[in-house]
Design a protein around this motif. Sequence first.
Motif, PDB file in Angstrom:
ATOM      1  N   TYR A 103       0.862  -1.173   0.000  1.00 30.25           N
ATOM      2  CA  TYR A 103       0.000   0.000   0.000  1.00 30.25           C
ATOM      3  C   TYR A 103       0.900   1.224   0.000  1.00 30.25           C
ATOM      4  O   TYR A 103       1.748   1.383   0.877  1.00 30.25           O
ATOM      5  CB  TYR A 103      -0.919  -0.004   1.218  1.00 30.25           C
ATOM      6  N   ILE A 104       0.714   2.097  -0.980  1.00 31.36           N
ATOM      7  CA  ILE A 104       1.606   3.239  -1.174  1.00 31.36           C
ATOM      8  C   ILE A 104       0.829   4.534  -1.006  1.00 31.36           C
ATOM      9  O   ILE A 104      -0.145   4.776  -1.718  1.00 31.36           O
ATOM     10  CB  ILE A 104       2.248   3.176  -2.578  1.00 31.36           C
ATOM     11  N   CYS A 105       1.264   5.379  -0.063  1.00 28.91           N
ATOM     12  CA  CYS A 105       0.639   6.675   0.194  1.00 28.91           C
ATOM     13  C   CYS A 105       1.087   7.668  -0.872  1.00 28.91           C
ATOM     14  O   CYS A 105       2.273   7.800  -1.151  1.00 28.91           O
ATOM     15  CB  CYS A 105       1.017   7.169   1.581  1.00 28.91           C
ATOM     16  N   LEU A 106       0.126   8.366  -1.465  1.00 26.70           N
ATOM     17  CA  LEU A 106       0.419   9.286  -2.566  1.00 26.70           C
ATOM     18  C   LEU A 106       0.204  10.749  -2.191  1.00 26.70           C
ATOM     19  O   LEU A 106      -0.132  11.560  -3.032  1.00 26.70           O
ATOM     20  CB  LEU A 106      -0.448   8.929  -3.774  1.00 26.70           C
ATOM     21  N   ASP A 107       0.422  11.112  -0.935  1.00 25.71           N
ATOM     22  CA  ASP A 107       0.191  12.491  -0.503  1.00 25.71           C
ATOM     23  C   ASP A 107       1.222  13.468  -1.050  1.00 25.71           C
ATOM     24  O   ASP A 107       0.965  14.661  -1.115  1.00 25.71           O
ATOM     25  CB  ASP A 107       0.176  12.566   1.024  1.00 25.71           C
ATOM     26  N   LEU A 108       2.394  13.009  -1.431  1.00 24.79           N
ATOM     27  CA  LEU A 108       3.425  13.900  -1.965  1.00 24.79           C
ATOM     28  C   LEU A 108       3.186  14.164  -3.449  1.00 24.79           C
ATOM     29  O   LEU A 108       2.513  13.403  -4.131  1.00 24.79           O
ATOM     30  CB  LEU A 108       4.813  13.279  -1.770  1.00 24.79           C
ATOM     31  N   ASN A 145       5.570   8.143  -6.072  1.00 22.18           N
ATOM     32  CA  ASN A 145       6.092   7.236  -5.053  1.00 22.18           C
ATOM     33  C   ASN A 145       6.367   5.882  -5.695  1.00 22.18           C
ATOM     34  O   ASN A 145       5.647   5.455  -6.593  1.00 22.18           O
ATOM     35  CB  ASN A 145       5.112   7.094  -3.895  1.00 22.18           C
ATOM     36  N   VAL A 146       7.381   5.198  -5.205  1.00 24.78           N
ATOM     37  CA  VAL A 146       7.879   3.970  -5.825  1.00 24.78           C
ATOM     38  C   VAL A 146       7.547   2.769  -4.961  1.00 24.78           C
ATOM     39  O   VAL A 146       7.701   2.807  -3.735  1.00 24.78           O
ATOM     40  CB  VAL A 146       9.410   4.070  -6.025  1.00 24.78           C
ATOM     41  N   CYS A 147       7.115   1.694  -5.589  1.00 31.37           N
ATOM     42  CA  CYS A 147       6.897   0.428  -4.896  1.00 31.37           C
ATOM     43  C   CYS A 147       8.261  -0.140  -4.511  1.00 31.37           C
ATOM     44  O   CYS A 147       9.153  -0.248  -5.356  1.00 31.37           O
ATOM     45  CB  CYS A 147       6.150  -0.558  -5.788  1.00 31.37           C
ATOM     46  N   LYS A 148       8.424  -0.510  -3.252  1.00 31.73           N
ATOM     47  CA  LYS A 148       9.727  -0.991  -2.786  1.00 31.73           C
ATOM     48  C   LYS A 148      10.066  -2.379  -3.307  1.00 31.73           C
ATOM     49  O   LYS A 148      11.219  -2.786  -3.250  1.00 31.73           O
ATOM     50  CB  LYS A 148       9.789  -0.979  -1.263  1.00 31.73           C
TER      51      LYS A 148
END
Length: 110
Positions: free
Chosen positions: A86-91, A95-98
């Motif tokens: 689950y990736i937070c996209l507030d920036l 964002n990159v999946c680890k």
Amino acid sequence: MATATRRLLPALLKTLAPAGARGLSTEKAVGAAAVVGRHTAKWMQDTSKKSPMELINEVPPIKVDGRIAVCEGASEGVGLGHPIEYICLDLEAPNVCKYCGLRYVQVHHH
């Protein structure tokens, strides 16, 4: 790299294995690291093919309507991906999946 591995591995093995327990021998572990090193070196010599990171960077960021992206890594088929991330996209920046390196960005509707 191999020299550092030979030097640090015995101390690491002592911390992982209780006293008197049979574990991985230093020679086998260092030998396995050397094989991986040779394989990687051979793979890096072939410049006719793109590296996995070059291939994944060619994929444009995936646009998501919500604040959270869910990445499973596999675009087709079941069981070919990685654990759900689950990736937070507030920036503002993608964002990159680890696990797989796919990039996600939130679509702002103004």
